[in-house]
Design a protein around this motif. Structure first.
Motif, PDB file in Angstrom:
ATOM      1  N   GLY A  13       0.819  -1.204   0.000  1.00 42.95           N
ATOM      2  CA  GLY A  13       0.000   0.000   0.000  1.00 42.95           C
ATOM      3  C   GLY A  13       0.853   1.253   0.000  1.00 42.95           C
ATOM      4  O   GLY A  13       2.078   1.206   0.106  1.00 42.95           O
ATOM      5  N   ALA A  16       2.285   2.990   3.929  1.00 39.58           N
ATOM      6  CA  ALA A  16       3.428   2.311   4.540  1.00 39.58           C
ATOM      7  C   ALA A  16       4.729   2.570   3.789  1.00 39.58           C
ATOM      8  O   ALA A  16       5.808   2.315   4.319  1.00 39.58           O
ATOM      9  N   SER A  49      -8.366   3.461  -1.546  1.00 37.79           N
ATOM     10  CA  SER A  49      -8.842   3.679  -0.165  1.00 37.79           C
ATOM     11  C   SER A  49     -10.302   4.117  -0.098  1.00 37.79           C
ATOM     12  O   SER A  49     -10.682   4.951   0.714  1.00 37.79           O
ATOM     13  N   THR A  80      -1.644  -7.945   2.753  1.00 37.38           N
ATOM     14  CA  THR A  80      -1.445  -6.530   3.036  1.00 37.38           C
ATOM     15  C   THR A  80      -1.404  -6.320   4.535  1.00 37.38           C
ATOM     16  O   THR A  80      -1.934  -7.127   5.301  1.00 37.38           O
ATOM     17  N   HIS A  81      -0.734  -5.256   4.969  1.00 38.60           N
ATOM     18  CA  HIS A  81      -0.712  -4.917   6.391  1.00 38.60           C
ATOM     19  C   HIS A  81      -1.539  -3.659   6.657  1.00 38.60           C
ATOM     20  O   HIS A  81      -1.409  -3.048   7.715  1.00 38.60           O
ATOM     21  N   CYS A  82      -2.358  -3.286   5.699  1.00 42.99           N
ATOM     22  CA  CYS A  82      -3.192  -2.093   5.809  1.00 42.99           C
ATOM     23  C   CYS A  82      -4.657  -2.502   5.828  1.00 42.99           C
ATOM     24  O   CYS A  82      -5.155  -3.108   4.869  1.00 42.99           O
ATOM     25  N   THR A  84      -7.273  -0.697   5.482  1.00 41.06           N
ATOM     26  CA  THR A  84      -8.014  -0.047   4.408  1.00 41.06           C
ATOM     27  C   THR A  84      -7.816  -0.787   3.095  1.00 41.06           C
ATOM     28  O   THR A  84      -8.781  -1.052   2.360  1.00 41.06           O
ATOM     29  N   CYS A  85      -6.570  -1.141   2.793  1.00 32.50           N
ATOM     30  CA  CYS A  85      -6.308  -1.937   1.587  1.00 32.50           C
ATOM     31  C   CYS A  85      -7.018  -3.286   1.671  1.00 32.50           C
ATOM     32  O   CYS A  85      -7.576  -3.759   0.681  1.00 32.50           O
ATOM     33  N   HIS A 130      -5.148  -9.893   5.364  1.00 34.80           N
ATOM     34  CA  HIS A 130      -4.403  -8.948   6.191  1.00 34.80           C
ATOM     35  C   HIS A 130      -3.368  -9.705   7.009  1.00 34.80           C
ATOM     36  O   HIS A 130      -3.549 -10.877   7.351  1.00 34.80           O
ATOM     37  N   CYS A 239      -3.970  -0.602  10.992  1.00 34.33           N
ATOM     38  CA  CYS A 239      -4.266   0.289   9.872  1.00 34.33           C
ATOM     39  C   CYS A 239      -3.378   1.530   9.902  1.00 34.33           C
ATOM     40  O   CYS A 239      -3.438   2.303  10.872  1.00 34.33           O
ATOM     41  N   PRO A 240      -2.562   1.769   8.882  1.00 32.70           N
ATOM     42  CA  PRO A 240      -1.715   2.959   8.879  1.00 32.70           C
ATOM     43  C   PRO A 240      -2.492   4.272   8.779  1.00 32.70           C
ATOM     44  O   PRO A 240      -2.011   5.307   9.248  1.00 32.70           O
ATOM     45  N   HIS A 267       2.087   0.188  15.486  1.00 32.13           N
ATOM     46  CA  HIS A 267       1.603  -0.688  14.427  1.00 32.13           C
ATOM     47  C   HIS A 267       1.653  -2.128  14.946  1.00 32.13           C
ATOM     48  O   HIS A 267       2.562  -2.494  15.705  1.00 32.13           O
TER      49      HIS A 267
END
Length: 301
Positions: A13, A16, A49, A80-82, A84-85, A130, A239-240, A267
Protein backbone atom coordinates in the motif's frame (compact mmCIF):
# COMPACT_ATOMS: atom_id res chain seq x y z
CA UNK A 1 1.30 -26.63 10.20
CA UNK A 2 3.69 -27.63 7.42
CA UNK A 3 7.39 -27.03 8.00
CA UNK A 4 7.73 -25.12 4.73
CA UNK A 5 7.60 -21.33 5.02
CA UNK A 6 4.49 -19.41 4.15
CA UNK A 7 4.62 -17.27 1.00
CA UNK A 8 2.49 -14.31 -0.07
CA UNK A 9 2.24 -11.74 -2.82
CA UNK A 10 2.86 -8.58 -0.81
CA UNK A 11 0.76 -5.46 -1.31
CA UNK A 12 2.28 -2.86 1.05
CA UNK A 13 0.00 0.00 0.00
CA UNK A 14 0.87 3.66 -0.25
CA UNK A 15 0.95 4.94 3.33
CA UNK A 16 3.43 2.31 4.54
CA UNK A 17 5.83 3.39 1.82
CA UNK A 18 5.46 7.06 2.68
CA UNK A 19 4.15 8.63 5.87
CA UNK A 20 4.30 5.38 7.85
CA UNK A 21 7.55 3.97 6.54
CA UNK A 22 8.08 2.29 9.90
CA UNK A 23 5.18 -0.06 9.10
CA UNK A 24 6.92 -1.23 5.92
CA UNK A 25 10.12 -1.61 7.92
CA UNK A 26 8.61 -3.53 10.83
CA UNK A 27 6.58 -5.83 8.56
CA UNK A 28 9.81 -6.87 6.86
CA UNK A 29 11.49 -7.51 10.20
CA UNK A 30 8.55 -9.50 11.57
CA UNK A 31 7.96 -11.66 8.52
CA UNK A 32 11.66 -12.49 8.23
CA UNK A 33 11.71 -13.50 11.90
CA UNK A 34 8.74 -15.81 11.29
CA UNK A 35 10.18 -17.20 8.05
CA UNK A 36 7.28 -15.78 6.04
CA UNK A 37 8.34 -14.99 2.49
CA UNK A 38 6.91 -11.86 0.87
CA UNK A 39 7.12 -11.23 -2.86
CA UNK A 40 6.35 -7.55 -3.26
CA UNK A 41 3.97 -6.56 -6.05
CA UNK A 42 6.07 -3.74 -7.44
CA UNK A 43 3.63 -3.09 -10.29
CA UNK A 44 0.54 -2.85 -8.08
CA UNK A 45 -1.53 0.35 -8.00
CA UNK A 46 -3.07 2.22 -5.08
CA UNK A 47 -6.29 0.51 -3.98
CA UNK A 48 -8.00 3.91 -3.88
CA UNK A 49 -8.84 3.68 -0.17
CA UNK A 50 -12.54 3.83 -0.97
CA UNK A 51 -12.40 7.00 -3.09
CA UNK A 52 -12.46 5.45 -6.57
CA UNK A 53 -15.98 4.14 -6.10
CA UNK A 54 -17.23 7.66 -5.38
CA UNK A 55 -16.66 8.28 -9.07
CA UNK A 56 -17.05 4.77 -10.47
CA UNK A 57 -17.52 1.30 -9.03
CA UNK A 58 -16.11 -0.05 -12.28
CA UNK A 59 -12.93 1.97 -11.75
CA UNK A 60 -12.41 0.58 -8.24
CA UNK A 61 -13.10 -2.96 -9.40
CA UNK A 62 -10.82 -2.75 -12.44
CA UNK A 63 -7.85 -1.25 -10.60
CA UNK A 64 -8.08 -3.80 -7.83
CA UNK A 65 -8.87 -6.72 -10.13
CA UNK A 66 -5.49 -5.96 -11.65
CA UNK A 67 -3.86 -5.94 -8.19
CA UNK A 68 -5.39 -9.31 -7.40
CA UNK A 69 -4.44 -10.69 -10.83
CA UNK A 70 -0.79 -9.84 -10.08
CA UNK A 71 -0.99 -12.15 -7.05
CA UNK A 72 -2.83 -14.79 -9.06
CA UNK A 73 -0.01 -14.78 -11.60
CA UNK A 74 2.30 -15.85 -8.77
CA UNK A 75 -0.22 -18.43 -7.58
CA UNK A 76 -0.08 -16.84 -4.13
CA UNK A 77 -2.55 -15.19 -1.75
CA UNK A 78 -2.30 -11.41 -1.56
CA UNK A 79 -1.08 -10.09 1.80
CA UNK A 80 -1.45 -6.53 3.04
CA UNK A 81 -0.71 -4.92 6.39
CA UNK A 82 -3.19 -2.09 5.81
CA UNK A 83 -6.77 -2.51 7.01
CA UNK A 84 -8.01 -0.05 4.41
CA UNK A 85 -6.31 -1.94 1.59
CA UNK A 86 -7.67 -5.18 3.03
CA UNK A 87 -11.19 -3.79 3.11
CA UNK A 88 -11.12 -2.35 -0.39
CA UNK A 89 -9.27 -5.13 -2.21
CA UNK A 90 -10.99 -7.86 -0.20
CA UNK A 91 -14.41 -6.46 -0.97
CA UNK A 92 -13.60 -6.17 -4.67
CA UNK A 93 -12.46 -9.80 -4.60
CA UNK A 94 -15.75 -10.84 -2.98
CA UNK A 95 -17.78 -8.84 -5.49
CA UNK A 96 -15.96 -10.20 -8.53
CA UNK A 97 -16.13 -13.79 -7.30
CA UNK A 98 -19.90 -13.37 -7.00
CA UNK A 99 -19.98 -11.83 -10.47
CA UNK A 100 -18.43 -14.99 -11.92
CA UNK A 101 -21.76 -16.71 -11.28
CA UNK A 102 -24.27 -13.88 -11.03
CA UNK A 103 -23.03 -11.24 -13.48
CA UNK A 104 -20.42 -12.67 -15.87
CA UNK A 105 -20.96 -9.78 -18.30
CA UNK A 106 -19.70 -7.33 -15.66
CA UNK A 107 -16.62 -9.42 -14.96
CA UNK A 108 -15.98 -9.62 -18.68
CA UNK A 109 -16.16 -5.82 -18.84
CA UNK A 110 -13.56 -5.55 -16.07
CA UNK A 111 -11.28 -8.08 -17.74
CA UNK A 112 -11.62 -6.38 -21.13
CA UNK A 113 -10.13 -3.23 -19.61
CA UNK A 114 -7.27 -5.28 -18.16
CA UNK A 115 -6.64 -6.97 -21.51
CA UNK A 116 -6.48 -3.60 -23.27
CA UNK A 117 -3.71 -2.61 -20.85
CA UNK A 118 -1.91 -5.92 -21.48
CA UNK A 119 -2.67 -7.13 -17.95
CA UNK A 120 -3.61 -10.63 -16.88
CA UNK A 121 -7.36 -11.11 -16.36
CA UNK A 122 -8.91 -11.56 -12.93
CA UNK A 123 -9.70 -15.23 -12.34
CA UNK A 124 -10.86 -15.38 -8.72
CA UNK A 125 -8.32 -18.02 -7.78
CA UNK A 126 -6.67 -16.47 -4.73
CA UNK A 127 -7.43 -14.78 -1.39
CA UNK A 128 -6.79 -11.35 0.09
CA UNK A 129 -5.38 -11.53 3.62
CA UNK A 130 -4.40 -8.95 6.19
CA UNK A 131 -1.25 -9.63 8.19
CA UNK A 132 -3.47 -10.05 11.27
CA UNK A 133 -5.36 -12.91 9.61
CA UNK A 134 -2.07 -14.49 8.57
CA UNK A 135 -0.77 -14.41 12.15
CA UNK A 136 -3.99 -15.75 13.64
CA UNK A 137 -4.98 -18.23 10.95
CA UNK A 138 -2.14 -19.25 8.65
CA UNK A 139 0.82 -19.02 11.02
CA UNK A 140 -1.16 -19.80 14.15
CA UNK A 141 -1.01 -18.39 17.67
CA UNK A 142 0.50 -21.52 19.19
CA UNK A 143 3.37 -21.37 16.73
CA UNK A 144 3.75 -17.63 17.31
CA UNK A 145 3.94 -18.09 21.08
CA UNK A 146 6.95 -20.36 20.68
CA UNK A 147 8.82 -17.48 18.99
CA UNK A 148 8.36 -15.09 21.92
CA UNK A 149 11.66 -14.19 23.61
CA UNK A 150 10.79 -10.93 25.41
CA UNK A 151 8.05 -10.71 28.00
CA UNK A 152 5.43 -8.01 27.47
CA UNK A 153 3.56 -8.92 30.65
CA UNK A 154 3.87 -5.42 32.05
CA UNK A 155 2.34 -3.76 28.97
CA UNK A 156 -1.35 -2.86 28.68
CA UNK A 157 -2.32 -2.77 25.00
CA UNK A 158 -5.57 -1.35 23.62
CA UNK A 159 -6.48 -2.55 20.13
CA UNK A 160 -7.82 -0.05 17.64
CA UNK A 161 -9.34 -2.11 14.83
CA UNK A 162 -10.89 0.75 12.86
CA UNK A 163 -13.54 0.32 10.17
CA UNK A 164 -12.25 -1.50 7.12
CA UNK A 165 -10.82 -4.65 8.61
CA UNK A 166 -14.12 -5.41 10.35
CA UNK A 167 -16.91 -4.07 8.17
CA UNK A 168 -15.84 -3.65 4.55
CA UNK A 169 -16.27 -7.30 3.59
CA UNK A 170 -19.30 -9.53 3.82
CA UNK A 171 -17.33 -12.08 5.80
CA UNK A 172 -14.02 -11.91 7.63
CA UNK A 173 -11.93 -14.88 8.75
CA UNK A 174 -11.00 -15.74 12.30
CA UNK A 175 -13.13 -13.10 13.99
CA UNK A 176 -16.51 -11.57 14.73
CA UNK A 177 -16.94 -8.12 13.11
CA UNK A 178 -19.10 -6.92 16.02
CA UNK A 179 -17.17 -8.43 18.92
CA UNK A 180 -13.64 -9.00 17.58
CA UNK A 181 -10.97 -10.74 19.61
CA UNK A 182 -8.19 -11.45 17.09
CA UNK A 183 -6.01 -8.52 18.15
CA UNK A 184 -6.55 -9.26 21.83
CA UNK A 185 -5.72 -12.92 21.21
CA UNK A 186 -2.44 -11.86 19.62
CA UNK A 187 -1.73 -9.65 22.65
CA UNK A 188 -2.31 -12.58 25.01
CA UNK A 189 -0.16 -14.86 22.88
CA UNK A 190 2.84 -12.54 23.11
CA UNK A 191 2.27 -11.88 26.81
CA UNK A 192 0.70 -8.41 26.75
CA UNK A 193 -2.46 -7.44 28.64
CA UNK A 194 -5.44 -6.56 26.39
CA UNK A 195 -7.41 -3.46 27.36
CA UNK A 196 -11.05 -3.16 26.34
CA UNK A 197 -12.82 0.14 25.66
CA UNK A 198 -15.84 1.10 23.59
CA UNK A 199 -14.08 2.89 20.75
CA UNK A 200 -11.81 0.03 19.71
CA UNK A 201 -14.11 -0.96 16.79
CA UNK A 202 -15.18 2.54 15.76
CA UNK A 203 -13.90 4.93 13.11
CA UNK A 204 -10.72 6.84 13.93
CA UNK A 205 -12.04 9.96 12.18
CA UNK A 206 -9.58 9.92 9.28
CA UNK A 207 -12.28 9.96 6.55
CA UNK A 208 -13.66 13.19 8.03
CA UNK A 209 -10.32 14.95 8.23
CA UNK A 210 -10.35 16.44 4.72
CA UNK A 211 -13.63 18.33 5.20
CA UNK A 212 -14.47 18.34 8.93
CA UNK A 213 -11.10 18.47 10.64
CA UNK A 214 -12.27 19.47 14.10
CA UNK A 215 -14.92 16.72 14.20
CA UNK A 216 -12.28 14.24 13.06
CA UNK A 217 -9.91 15.34 15.82
CA UNK A 218 -12.59 15.24 18.49
CA UNK A 219 -13.59 11.73 17.42
CA UNK A 220 -9.99 10.56 17.67
CA UNK A 221 -9.55 12.34 21.01
CA UNK A 222 -12.56 10.54 22.44
CA UNK A 223 -11.12 7.13 21.52
CA UNK A 224 -7.66 7.98 22.85
CA UNK A 225 -9.04 9.30 26.13
CA UNK A 226 -11.25 6.23 26.55
CA UNK A 227 -8.21 3.98 26.14
CA UNK A 228 -6.22 6.04 28.62
CA UNK A 229 -9.05 5.91 31.14
CA UNK A 230 -9.22 2.12 30.70
CA UNK A 231 -5.54 1.86 31.65
CA UNK A 232 -3.85 1.51 28.26
CA UNK A 233 -0.12 2.10 27.90
CA UNK A 234 -0.51 2.23 24.12
CA UNK A 235 -2.90 1.80 21.23
CA UNK A 236 -2.09 -0.87 18.65
CA UNK A 237 -3.62 -0.64 15.20
CA UNK A 238 -3.58 -2.79 12.04
CA UNK A 239 -4.27 0.29 9.87
CA UNK A 240 -1.72 2.96 8.88
CA UNK A 241 -4.48 5.48 8.14
CA UNK A 242 -5.76 5.07 11.69
CA UNK A 243 -2.16 5.46 12.81
CA UNK A 244 -1.87 8.75 10.97
CA UNK A 245 -4.93 10.19 12.68
CA UNK A 246 -4.18 8.79 16.13
CA UNK A 247 -0.40 9.31 16.23
CA UNK A 248 0.82 11.92 13.78
CA UNK A 249 -2.12 14.22 14.43
CA UNK A 250 -2.27 13.73 18.17
CA UNK A 251 -0.51 17.07 18.88
CA UNK A 252 -3.17 18.84 16.77
CA UNK A 253 -5.88 16.84 18.53
CA UNK A 254 -4.52 18.00 21.88
CA UNK A 255 -4.74 21.65 20.77
CA UNK A 256 -8.38 21.20 19.71
CA UNK A 257 -9.45 19.65 23.02
CA UNK A 258 -7.07 21.74 25.15
CA UNK A 259 -5.71 18.68 26.91
CA UNK A 260 -2.54 16.60 26.87
CA UNK A 261 -3.00 12.97 25.79
CA UNK A 262 0.44 11.54 24.97
CA UNK A 263 -0.67 7.98 24.26
CA UNK A 264 1.78 6.05 22.02
CA UNK A 265 0.27 4.31 18.98
CA UNK A 266 2.03 1.20 17.67
CA UNK A 267 1.60 -0.69 14.43
CA UNK A 268 0.67 -4.34 14.96
CA UNK A 269 3.93 -5.76 13.52
CA UNK A 270 5.96 -3.47 15.75
CA UNK A 271 4.37 -4.87 18.89
CA UNK A 272 4.67 -8.49 17.80
CA UNK A 273 8.28 -8.05 16.70
CA UNK A 274 9.17 -6.49 20.05
CA UNK A 275 7.97 -9.71 21.68
CA UNK A 276 10.26 -11.63 19.33
CA UNK A 277 13.26 -9.73 20.67
CA UNK A 278 13.67 -7.15 17.92
CA UNK A 279 15.08 -3.74 18.82
CA UNK A 280 13.16 -0.45 18.74
CA UNK A 281 15.56 0.86 16.09
CA UNK A 282 14.91 -2.12 13.81
CA UNK A 283 11.19 -1.40 14.05
CA UNK A 284 11.34 2.34 13.42
CA UNK A 285 9.83 3.24 16.78
CA UNK A 286 11.75 6.52 16.79
CA UNK A 287 9.72 7.69 13.78
CA UNK A 288 6.47 8.13 15.69
CA UNK A 289 5.15 11.60 16.47
CA UNK A 290 3.98 10.58 19.95
CA UNK A 291 7.04 9.26 21.75
CA UNK A 292 7.14 5.50 22.24
CA UNK A 293 9.64 5.86 25.12
CA UNK A 294 6.99 5.19 27.82
CA UNK A 295 6.28 1.81 26.17
CA UNK A 296 9.98 0.97 25.89
CA UNK A 297 10.65 2.02 29.48
CA UNK A 298 7.87 -0.24 30.69
CA UNK A 299 9.52 -3.09 28.82
CA UNK A 300 12.90 -2.21 30.26
CA UNK A 301 14.36 -1.16 26.91
Amino acid sequence: MPSTSLQYAYFPGCVAQGACRELYQSTAVLTQALDIKLIELKKAACCGSGTYKEDSQLLEDTVNARNIALAEALNLPLLTHCSTCQGVIGHVDERLKKAQNNDPAYLEQVNNYLTKEHCSPYQGTTEVKHLLWVLVGDYGLERLQKKVTRTLSNLNCAAFYGCYILRAQDTIPYDNPFQPESMENVFRTIGANPIYYRGRTQCCGWPLSSYAEEKSFRMAAHHIQEAIDAGADCLVTPCPLCHLNLDSRQPEIEKVIGQKLGLPVLHLPQLVALALGKTPKELGLERHVVSTLPVLEKLGL
